[in-house]
Design a protein around this motif. Sequence first.
Motif, PDB file in Angstrom:
ATOM      1  N   PHE A  74      52.430 -19.764 -36.787  1.00  0.00           N
ATOM      2  CA  PHE A  74      51.753 -19.437 -35.534  1.00  0.00           C
ATOM      3  C   PHE A  74      52.297 -18.106 -35.024  1.00  0.00           C
ATOM      4  CE2 PHE A  74      51.237 -24.055 -35.482  1.00  0.00           C
ATOM      5  CZ  PHE A  74      49.923 -24.189 -35.047  1.00  0.00           C
ATOM      6  N   GLN A  75      51.392 -17.259 -34.549  1.00  0.00           N
ATOM      7  CA  GLN A  75      51.819 -16.013 -33.926  1.00  0.00           C
ATOM      8  C   GLN A  75      52.358 -16.329 -32.536  1.00  0.00           C
ATOM      9  OE1 GLN A  75      51.908 -12.954 -35.455  1.00  0.00           O
ATOM     10  NE2 GLN A  75      51.454 -14.271 -37.210  1.00  0.00           N
ATOM     11  N   LEU A  88      55.452 -25.280 -25.249  1.00  0.00           N
ATOM     12  CA  LEU A  88      54.695 -26.146 -26.149  1.00  0.00           C
ATOM     13  C   LEU A  88      54.225 -27.383 -25.398  1.00  0.00           C
ATOM     14  CD1 LEU A  88      56.949 -25.951 -29.324  1.00  0.00           C
ATOM     15  CD2 LEU A  88      54.922 -24.593 -28.779  1.00  0.00           C
ATOM     16  N   CYS A  89      52.961 -27.726 -25.599  1.00  0.00           N
ATOM     17  CA  CYS A  89      52.350 -28.853 -24.896  1.00  0.00           C
ATOM     18  C   CYS A  89      53.005 -30.169 -25.309  1.00  0.00           C
ATOM     19  CB  CYS A  89      50.857 -28.902 -25.215  1.00  0.00           C
ATOM     20  SG  CYS A  89      50.002 -30.277 -24.421  1.00  0.00           S
ATOM     21  N   ASN A 119      44.763 -25.290 -26.268  1.00  0.00           N
ATOM     22  CA  ASN A 119      45.350 -24.258 -27.123  1.00  0.00           C
ATOM     23  C   ASN A 119      46.619 -24.790 -27.784  1.00  0.00           C
ATOM     24  OD1 ASN A 119      45.666 -21.712 -28.287  1.00  0.00           O
ATOM     25  ND2 ASN A 119      46.927 -20.986 -26.593  1.00  0.00           N
ATOM     26  N   LYS A 120      46.537 -26.024 -28.300  1.00  0.00           N
ATOM     27  CA  LYS A 120      47.706 -26.637 -28.933  1.00  0.00           C
ATOM     28  C   LYS A 120      48.142 -25.816 -30.142  1.00  0.00           C
ATOM     29  CE  LYS A 120      46.431 -31.355 -27.698  1.00  0.00           C
ATOM     30  NZ  LYS A 120      45.022 -31.223 -27.342  1.00  0.00           N
ATOM     31  N   PRO A 121      49.396 -25.736 -30.394  1.00  0.00           N
ATOM     32  CA  PRO A 121      50.487 -26.506 -29.793  1.00  0.00           C
ATOM     33  C   PRO A 121      51.031 -25.887 -28.506  1.00  0.00           C
ATOM     34  CG  PRO A 121      51.378 -25.145 -31.525  1.00  0.00           C
ATOM     35  CD  PRO A 121      49.891 -24.898 -31.507  1.00  0.00           C
ATOM     36  N   PHE A 122      50.353 -24.857 -28.014  1.00  0.00           N
ATOM     37  CA  PHE A 122      50.871 -24.178 -26.827  1.00  0.00           C
ATOM     38  C   PHE A 122      50.375 -24.851 -25.547  1.00  0.00           C
ATOM     39  CE2 PHE A 122      50.374 -21.068 -30.254  1.00  0.00           C
ATOM     40  CZ  PHE A 122      51.705 -20.711 -30.429  1.00  0.00           C
ATOM     41  N   LEU A 169      57.446 -21.022 -35.608  1.00  0.00           N
ATOM     42  CA  LEU A 169      56.620 -22.201 -35.398  1.00  0.00           C
ATOM     43  C   LEU A 169      55.551 -22.238 -36.478  1.00  0.00           C
ATOM     44  CD1 LEU A 169      55.910 -24.607 -33.518  1.00  0.00           C
ATOM     45  CD2 LEU A 169      54.455 -23.021 -32.230  1.00  0.00           C
ATOM     46  N   VAL A 170      55.507 -23.336 -37.240  1.00  0.00           N
ATOM     47  CA  VAL A 170      54.561 -23.445 -38.347  1.00  0.00           C
ATOM     48  C   VAL A 170      53.745 -24.724 -38.211  1.00  0.00           C
ATOM     49  CG1 VAL A 170      56.041 -22.134 -39.913  1.00  0.00           C
ATOM     50  CG2 VAL A 170      56.200 -24.625 -39.872  1.00  0.00           C
ATOM     51  N   ASP A 171      52.561 -24.725 -38.856  1.00  0.00           N
ATOM     52  CA  ASP A 171      51.743 -25.934 -38.867  1.00  0.00           C
ATOM     53  C   ASP A 171      52.116 -26.800 -40.062  1.00  0.00           C
ATOM     54  OD1 ASP A 171      50.515 -24.913 -41.149  1.00  0.00           O
ATOM     55  OD2 ASP A 171      48.675 -24.331 -40.116  1.00  0.00           O
TER      56      ASP A 171
END
Length: 73
Positions: A33-34, A44-45, A52-55, A25-27
């Motif tokens: 993202f870890q 993922l939201c 705590n986006k994208p989570f 998962l990358v921005d």
Amino acid sequence: MTQEKIVKIVVRKNGPYRVYGPFQLVDYEDNVFQLPVDREFVSLCRCGASENKPFCDGSHHKINFQADTKATK
Ligand code: FES
């Protein structure tokens, strides 16, 4: 013949996208993202309320997010 493992994404009823890996998962700048290493999936939201986006942080419950999206058959 080898069998490729594919990423599975479950669209949860009234909840997040649940992604079963392995995946990365990358921005928008390609920073990674870890991801938690001790879980079978990452949520993922999709409601927009997570702090705590994208989570997903469970905020969809607080805002009573409603979305029962189903695949068409
Ligand atoms: S879907 Fe869970 S916080 Fe948005």
